[in-house]
Design a protein around this motif. Structure first.
Motif, mmCIF file in Angstrom:
data_model
loop_
_atom_site.group_PDB
_atom_site.id
_atom_site.type_symbol
_atom_site.label_atom_id
_atom_site.label_comp_id
_atom_site.label_asym_id
_atom_site.label_seq_id
_atom_site.Cartn_x
_atom_site.Cartn_y
_atom_site.Cartn_z
ATOM 1 N N GLU A 48 0.852 -1.183 0.000
ATOM 2 C CA GLU A 48 0.000 0.000 0.000
ATOM 3 C C GLU A 48 0.898 1.247 0.000
ATOM 4 O O GLU A 48 2.047 1.177 0.450
ATOM 5 C CB GLU A 48 -0.909 0.012 1.231
ATOM 6 N N PRO A 49 0.374 2.383 -0.481
ATOM 7 C CA PRO A 49 1.184 3.616 -0.510
ATOM 8 C C PRO A 49 1.773 3.979 0.846
ATOM 9 O O PRO A 49 2.899 4.495 0.923
ATOM 10 C CB PRO A 49 0.194 4.669 -1.015
ATOM 11 N N ARG A 50 1.071 3.700 1.928
ATOM 12 C CA ARG A 50 1.580 4.072 3.256
ATOM 13 C C ARG A 50 2.764 3.204 3.684
ATOM 14 O O ARG A 50 3.385 3.469 4.725
ATOM 15 C CB ARG A 50 0.480 3.964 4.302
ATOM 16 N N ASP A 51 3.082 2.166 2.905
ATOM 17 C CA ASP A 51 4.264 1.355 3.188
ATOM 18 C C ASP A 51 5.536 2.001 2.645
ATOM 19 O O ASP A 51 6.647 1.515 2.901
ATOM 20 C CB ASP A 51 4.120 -0.039 2.564
ATOM 21 N N SER A 52 5.383 3.061 1.888
ATOM 22 C CA SER A 52 6.552 3.753 1.333
ATOM 23 C C SER A 52 7.449 4.227 2.462
ATOM 24 O O SER A 52 7.008 4.933 3.380
ATOM 25 C CB SER A 52 6.105 4.940 0.477
ATOM 26 N N ALA A 53 8.708 3.841 2.405
ATOM 27 C CA ALA A 53 9.654 4.135 3.478
ATOM 28 C C ALA A 53 11.021 3.604 3.061
ATOM 29 O O ALA A 53 11.168 3.001 1.996
ATOM 30 C CB ALA A 53 9.221 3.455 4.780
ATOM 31 N N VAL A 54 11.993 3.835 3.925
ATOM 32 C CA VAL A 54 13.290 3.173 3.750
ATOM 33 C C VAL A 54 13.350 2.035 4.765
ATOM 34 O O VAL A 54 13.121 2.252 5.965
ATOM 35 C CB VAL A 54 14.472 4.137 3.963
ATOM 36 N N TYR A 55 13.647 0.864 4.285
ATOM 37 C CA TYR A 55 13.698 -0.321 5.135
ATOM 38 C C TYR A 55 15.163 -0.710 5.334
ATOM 39 O O TYR A 55 15.906 -0.914 4.377
ATOM 40 C CB TYR A 55 12.923 -1.471 4.495
ATOM 41 N N PHE A 56 15.545 -0.785 6.594
ATOM 42 C CA PHE A 56 16.930 -1.128 6.939
ATOM 43 C C PHE A 56 17.000 -2.504 7.582
ATOM 44 O O PHE A 56 16.129 -2.889 8.368
ATOM 45 C CB PHE A 56 17.516 -0.108 7.924
ATOM 46 N N CYS A 57 18.059 -3.193 7.252
ATOM 47 C CA CYS A 57 18.409 -4.431 7.920
ATOM 48 C C CYS A 57 19.681 -4.173 8.714
ATOM 49 O O CYS A 57 20.567 -3.414 8.269
ATOM 50 C CB CYS A 57 18.637 -5.520 6.866
ATOM 51 N N ALA A 58 19.777 -4.759 9.882
ATOM 52 C CA ALA A 58 20.976 -4.612 10.709
ATOM 53 C C ALA A 58 21.298 -5.971 11.330
ATOM 54 O O ALA A 58 20.409 -6.813 11.504
ATOM 55 C CB ALA A 58 20.772 -3.561 11.799
ATOM 56 N N SER A 59 22.551 -6.163 11.657
ATOM 57 C CA SER A 59 22.926 -7.416 12.312
ATOM 58 C C SER A 59 23.938 -7.159 13.407
ATOM 59 O O SER A 59 24.608 -6.116 13.426
ATOM 60 C CB SER A 59 23.480 -8.425 11.299
ATOM 61 N N ASN A 60 24.021 -8.077 14.330
ATOM 62 C CA ASN A 60 25.084 -8.029 15.325
ATOM 63 C C ASN A 60 25.258 -9.417 15.920
ATOM 64 O O ASN A 60 24.562 -10.368 15.574
ATOM 65 C CB ASN A 60 24.851 -6.948 16.390
ATOM 66 N N SER A 61 26.222 -9.489 16.793
ATOM 67 C CA SER A 61 26.547 -10.774 17.405
ATOM 68 C C SER A 61 26.597 -10.601 18.899
ATOM 69 O O SER A 61 27.216 -9.664 19.400
ATOM 70 C CB SER A 61 27.898 -11.277 16.901
ATOM 71 N N ARG A 62 25.921 -11.494 19.594
ATOM 72 C CA ARG A 62 25.970 -11.440 21.045
ATOM 73 C C ARG A 62 27.214 -12.183 21.494
ATOM 74 O O ARG A 62 27.169 -13.152 22.233
ATOM 75 C CB ARG A 62 24.735 -12.061 21.670
#
Lengths: 120, 111
Positions: free
Chosen positions: A83-97
């Protein structure tokens, strides 16, 4: 290290279409996070995985959003239908415990470049 | 919802001046982190301060944490035009691995 890799970098689609965003975390990291950034709401956590298992999906807006992590090196975020309201920048991030230095744990997250999604 | 609230929302200074940004949060935390985001790019980690620390330095960065007031500040000394970016605080809440980000401060350093 190539860092967190996201694809595509830009996606333009029409309302109602399915959108799949992809992420490859840093090798050796065991946690993966999906965020969404908009002007109105800032940076929001959508879901995160630990050892490929979804731990907290309370930020997923609704049933149109789903995320998977079939293995330690790949994750997808799917929106169907978009939907138009989903317009955004989507980020993925990772880390290690893991351990960073003597007796220290690291919570630093490493972000990908993001996918700019535009739903018309 | 955004736990961290930052002020100012925007800051414009001249090169060489110091820039101070503040962040407030609401819950009990394990640590507080500051990230930087250049326009159109992802976030880059700058510095992490743990809940039992009060001050930390890294190069031109100085971070303070006051857990009694649930607030933190980021000071960038001798700013450069290349410091122009948005700066976000993020808290790692007790018992939760994910970060909660503030609304960010847009810093503009004029050459």
């Amino acid at each position: 290290d190539a860092g967190v890799i996201q694809s595509p970098r830009h996606e333009v689609t029409e309302m109602g279409q399915e959108v799949t965003l992809r992420c490859k975390p840093i090798s050796g990291h065991n946690s993966l996070f999906w965020y969404r950034q908009t002007m109105m709401r800032g940076l929001e956590l959508l879901i995160y995985f630990n050892n490929n298992v979804p731990i907290d999906d309370s930020g997923m807006p609704e049933d149109r959003f789903s995320a998977k992590m079939p293995n330690a090196s790949f994750s997808t975020l799917k929106i169907q239908p978009s939907e138009p309201r989903d317009s955004a920048v989507y980020f993925c991030a990772s880390n290690s415990r893991g351990l960073a230095g003597v007796g220290l744990r690291t919570d630093t997250q490493y972000f990908g470049p993001g996918t700019r999604l535009t739903v018309l | 919802s955004q736990q961290g609230e930052e002020d100012p929302q925007a800051l414009s200074i001249q090169e060489g001046e110091n820039a101070t940004m503040n962040c407030s949060y609401k819950t009990s935390i394990n640590n507080l982190q500051w990230y930087r985001q250049n326009s159109g790019r992802g976030l880059v980690h700058l510095i992490l301060i743990r809940s039992n620390e009060r001050e930390k330095h890294s190069g031109r960065l100085r971070v303070t944490l006051d857990t009694s007031k649930k607030s933190s500040s980021l000071l960038i000394t001798a700013s450069r035009a290349a410091d122009t970016a948005s700066y976000f605080c993020a808290t790692a809440d007790t018992g939760r691995r994910a970060l909660t980000f503030g609304s960010g401060t847009r810093l503009q350093v004029q050459p």
